[in-house]
Design a protein around this motif. Structure first.
Motif, mmCIF file in Angstrom:
data_model
loop_
_atom_site.group_PDB
_atom_site.id
_atom_site.type_symbol
_atom_site.label_atom_id
_atom_site.label_comp_id
_atom_site.label_asym_id
_atom_site.label_seq_id
_atom_site.Cartn_x
_atom_site.Cartn_y
_atom_site.Cartn_z
ATOM 1 N N MET A 1 -9.244 11.851 -5.993
ATOM 2 C CA MET A 1 -9.032 11.753 -7.415
ATOM 3 C C MET A 1 -8.052 12.826 -7.885
ATOM 4 O O MET A 1 -7.291 12.577 -8.811
ATOM 5 C CB MET A 1 -10.364 11.904 -8.151
ATOM 6 N N GLY A 2 -8.086 13.951 -7.262
ATOM 7 C CA GLY A 2 -7.146 15.008 -7.643
ATOM 8 C C GLY A 2 -5.710 14.592 -7.414
ATOM 9 O O GLY A 2 -4.819 14.907 -8.211
ATOM 10 N N LEU A 4 -4.565 11.448 -7.453
ATOM 11 C CA LEU A 4 -4.209 10.469 -8.492
ATOM 12 C C LEU A 4 -3.934 11.153 -9.821
ATOM 13 O O LEU A 4 -2.992 10.790 -10.530
ATOM 14 C CB LEU A 4 -5.330 9.438 -8.663
ATOM 15 N N ASP A 5 -4.746 12.144 -10.162
ATOM 16 C CA ASP A 5 -4.517 12.884 -11.401
ATOM 17 C C ASP A 5 -3.179 13.606 -11.384
ATOM 18 O O ASP A 5 -2.470 13.652 -12.392
ATOM 19 C CB ASP A 5 -5.651 13.879 -11.647
ATOM 20 N N ALA A 6 -2.816 14.156 -10.237
ATOM 21 C CA ALA A 6 -1.540 14.861 -10.131
ATOM 22 C C ALA A 6 -0.370 13.892 -10.277
ATOM 23 O O ALA A 6 0.612 14.181 -10.978
ATOM 24 C CB ALA A 6 -1.460 15.590 -8.791
ATOM 25 N N ASN A 8 -0.391 10.884 -11.800
ATOM 26 C CA ASN A 8 -0.354 10.397 -13.178
ATOM 27 C C ASN A 8 0.090 11.474 -14.158
ATOM 28 O O ASN A 8 0.742 11.185 -15.156
ATOM 29 C CB ASN A 8 -1.716 9.836 -13.575
ATOM 30 N N GLY A 9 -0.240 12.710 -13.884
ATOM 31 C CA GLY A 9 0.219 13.804 -14.741
ATOM 32 C C GLY A 9 1.722 14.001 -14.655
ATOM 33 O O GLY A 9 2.381 14.333 -15.634
ATOM 34 N N THR A 13 0.719 8.046 -17.330
ATOM 35 C CA THR A 13 -0.558 7.361 -17.193
ATOM 36 C C THR A 13 -0.376 5.971 -16.608
ATOM 37 O O THR A 13 0.591 5.291 -16.899
ATOM 38 C CB THR A 13 -1.234 7.268 -18.580
ATOM 39 N N TRP A 14 -1.319 5.544 -15.792
ATOM 40 C CA TRP A 14 -1.352 4.236 -15.132
ATOM 41 C C TRP A 14 -0.238 4.064 -14.098
ATOM 42 O O TRP A 14 0.085 2.963 -13.708
ATOM 43 C CB TRP A 14 -1.335 3.081 -16.134
ATOM 44 N N VAL A 17 -3.401 4.019 -9.745
ATOM 45 C CA VAL A 17 -4.805 3.790 -10.082
ATOM 46 C C VAL A 17 -5.555 3.349 -8.830
ATOM 47 O O VAL A 17 -4.959 2.922 -7.845
ATOM 48 C CB VAL A 17 -4.965 2.705 -11.172
ATOM 49 N N THR A 18 -6.874 3.412 -8.897
ATOM 50 C CA THR A 18 -7.678 2.902 -7.800
ATOM 51 C C THR A 18 -7.743 1.388 -7.902
ATOM 52 O O THR A 18 -7.554 0.813 -8.978
ATOM 53 C CB THR A 18 -9.098 3.483 -7.839
ATOM 54 N N GLN A 21 -9.950 -0.375 -10.601
ATOM 55 C CA GLN A 21 -9.581 -0.345 -12.012
ATOM 56 C C GLN A 21 -8.786 -1.573 -12.439
ATOM 57 O O GLN A 21 -8.589 -1.782 -13.626
ATOM 58 C CB GLN A 21 -8.754 0.912 -12.326
#
Length: 50
Positions: A1-2, A4-6, A8-9, A13-14, A17-18, A21
């Motif tokens: 998840m980290g 994916l957050d990196a 997307n940051g 956004t989007w 994604v997994t 989703q």
């Protein structure tokens, strides 16, 4: 998840994604952004001319 957050940051956004989703986020209207007097003041209603 980290990871994916990196991603997307950095790219928005989007971007990543997994699979659980889905492919599109659900769309919803932002009614709270609308003016409360959007139909109550008749002088603000646009006039259409042919």
């Amino acid at each position: 998840m980290g990871a994916l957050d990196a991603i997307n940051g950095r790219f928005g956004t989007w971007t990543a994604v997994t699979a659980s989703q889905g492919s599109k986020p659900e769309w919803k209207m932002r009614s709270e952004m609308r003016s409360p007097a959007w139909t109550t003041n008749i002088s603000e209603v646009p006039t259409v001319r042919a």
